[in-house]
Scaffold this active site. Structure first.
Site, short mmCIF file in Angstrom:
data_model
loop_
_atom_site.label_atom_id
_atom_site.label_comp_id
_atom_site.label_asym_id
_atom_site.label_seq_id
_atom_site.Cartn_x
_atom_site.Cartn_y
_atom_site.Cartn_z
N ASP A 1 41.47 48.08 46.74
CA ASP A 1 41.32 47.82 45.30
C ASP A 1 40.79 49.07 44.61
O ASP A 1 39.89 49.74 45.10
CB ASP A 1 40.37 46.64 45.08
N ILE A 2 41.35 49.36 43.43
CA ILE A 2 40.98 50.56 42.68
C ILE A 2 39.57 50.45 42.10
O ILE A 2 38.94 51.47 41.78
CB ILE A 2 42.03 50.81 41.58
N ASN B 1 42.58 34.55 42.30
CA ASN B 1 42.37 34.08 40.93
C ASN B 1 43.68 33.57 40.36
O ASN B 1 44.75 34.13 40.61
CB ASN B 1 41.83 35.23 40.07
N GLY C 1 39.85 34.80 35.89
CA GLY C 1 39.67 36.21 36.18
C GLY C 1 40.94 36.93 36.61
O GLY C 1 40.88 38.09 37.01
N GLN C 2 42.09 36.25 36.53
CA GLN C 2 43.33 36.93 36.92
C GLN C 2 43.73 37.93 35.84
O GLN C 2 43.81 37.57 34.66
CB GLN C 2 44.46 35.90 37.15
N HIS D 1 48.01 37.92 44.52
CA HIS D 1 47.29 38.84 45.40
C HIS D 1 46.07 38.15 45.98
O HIS D 1 45.35 37.45 45.29
CB HIS D 1 46.90 40.13 44.68
N LEU D 2 45.87 38.41 47.24
CA LEU D 2 44.69 37.93 47.95
C LEU D 2 43.65 39.05 47.95
O LEU D 2 43.92 40.15 48.42
CB LEU D 2 45.07 37.59 49.40
N HIS D 3 42.48 38.76 47.36
CA HIS D 3 41.36 39.71 47.47
C HIS D 3 40.68 39.46 48.82
O HIS D 3 40.38 38.32 49.17
CB HIS D 3 40.30 39.44 46.39
P1 5GP Z 1 42.70 39.96 39.47
O1 5GP Z 1 41.64 40.24 38.45
O2 5GP Z 1 44.06 39.80 38.83
O3 5GP Z 1 42.36 38.84 40.42
O4 5GP Z 1 42.74 41.23 40.40
C1 5GP Z 1 43.43 42.39 40.09
C2 5GP Z 1 42.81 43.48 40.92
O5 5GP Z 1 43.69 44.58 40.93
C3 5GP Z 1 41.47 43.98 40.38
O6 5GP Z 1 40.47 43.83 41.38
C4 5GP Z 1 41.73 45.43 40.03
O7 5GP Z 1 40.63 46.27 40.28
C5 5GP Z 1 42.93 45.76 40.89
N1 5GP Z 1 43.80 46.78 40.34
C6 5GP Z 1 44.26 46.84 39.05
N2 5GP Z 1 45.08 47.90 38.89
C7 5GP Z 1 45.15 48.50 40.12
C8 5GP Z 1 45.85 49.65 40.59
O8 5GP Z 1 46.59 50.34 39.87
N3 5GP Z 1 45.67 49.98 41.90
C9 5GP Z 1 44.87 49.25 42.74
N4 5GP Z 1 44.77 49.67 44.00
N5 5GP Z 1 44.20 48.16 42.32
C10 5GP Z 1 44.34 47.80 41.03
#
Ligand code: 5GP
Ligand code: ZN
Length: 113
Positions: free
Chosen positions: A31-32, A86, A92-93, A99-101
């Site tokens: 994750d970034i 999410n 929080g999505q 995607h699975l965190h």
């Molecule tokens: P969500 O909030 O949709 O559950 O999770 C999206 C996740 O994607 C966040 O934790 C965010 O930091 C990560 N993310 C967003 N853009 C990028 C990217 O360009 N590269 C990577 N590696 N992670 C990303």
């Protein structure tokens, strides 16, 4: 593949990611903006917008996403880990590609925020 989907573009190799795992149908990358010392995402390469969009046809691929997530947690030093998925903005999505965190490397608290 959806051109305006960030994770479809990562899956297609159009946008770089720090990749832990990559095969024909699943990919995992760090994750970034990590929320734990170990925080990576596991995605199906096919576009599924999130849990609410799952159909019976997706059961195998989502099972694989979970298995790969658990295997990678173990091989990347997170024996104890948390899975988070999410669904929807209020949950929080922010990226609307399933995607699975996988979070680990620190003590987790409950309830989650
Ligand atoms: P969500 O909030 O949709 O559950 O999770 C999206 C996740 O994607 C966040 O934790 C965010 O930091 C990560 N993310 C967003 N853009 C990028 C990217 O360009 N590269 C990577 N590696 N992670 C990303
Ligand atoms: Zn997508």
């Amino acid at each position: 593949m959806s051109n305006n989907c960030l994770f479809c573009r990562i899956a297609a190799g159009e946008i770089p990611a720090d990749t832990l795992y990559n095969d024909d149908d699943v990919m995992a990358f760090w994750d970034i903006c990590p929320q734990a010392p170990k925080h990576f995402l596991v995605i199906p390469k096919q576009h599924i917008s999130g849990p609410s969009a799952l159909t019976e046809a997706d059961e195998n691929i989502i099972g694989k996403v979970l298995r790969i997530g658990a295997e990678l947690a173990k091989t990347n030093g997170a024996e104890h880990f948390r899975f988070v998925v999410n669904n929807g903005e209020e949950a929080g999505q922010t990226v609307f590609h399933f995607h699975l965190h996988v979070l680990g490397g620190r003590k987790m608290t409950w309830p989650p925020g």
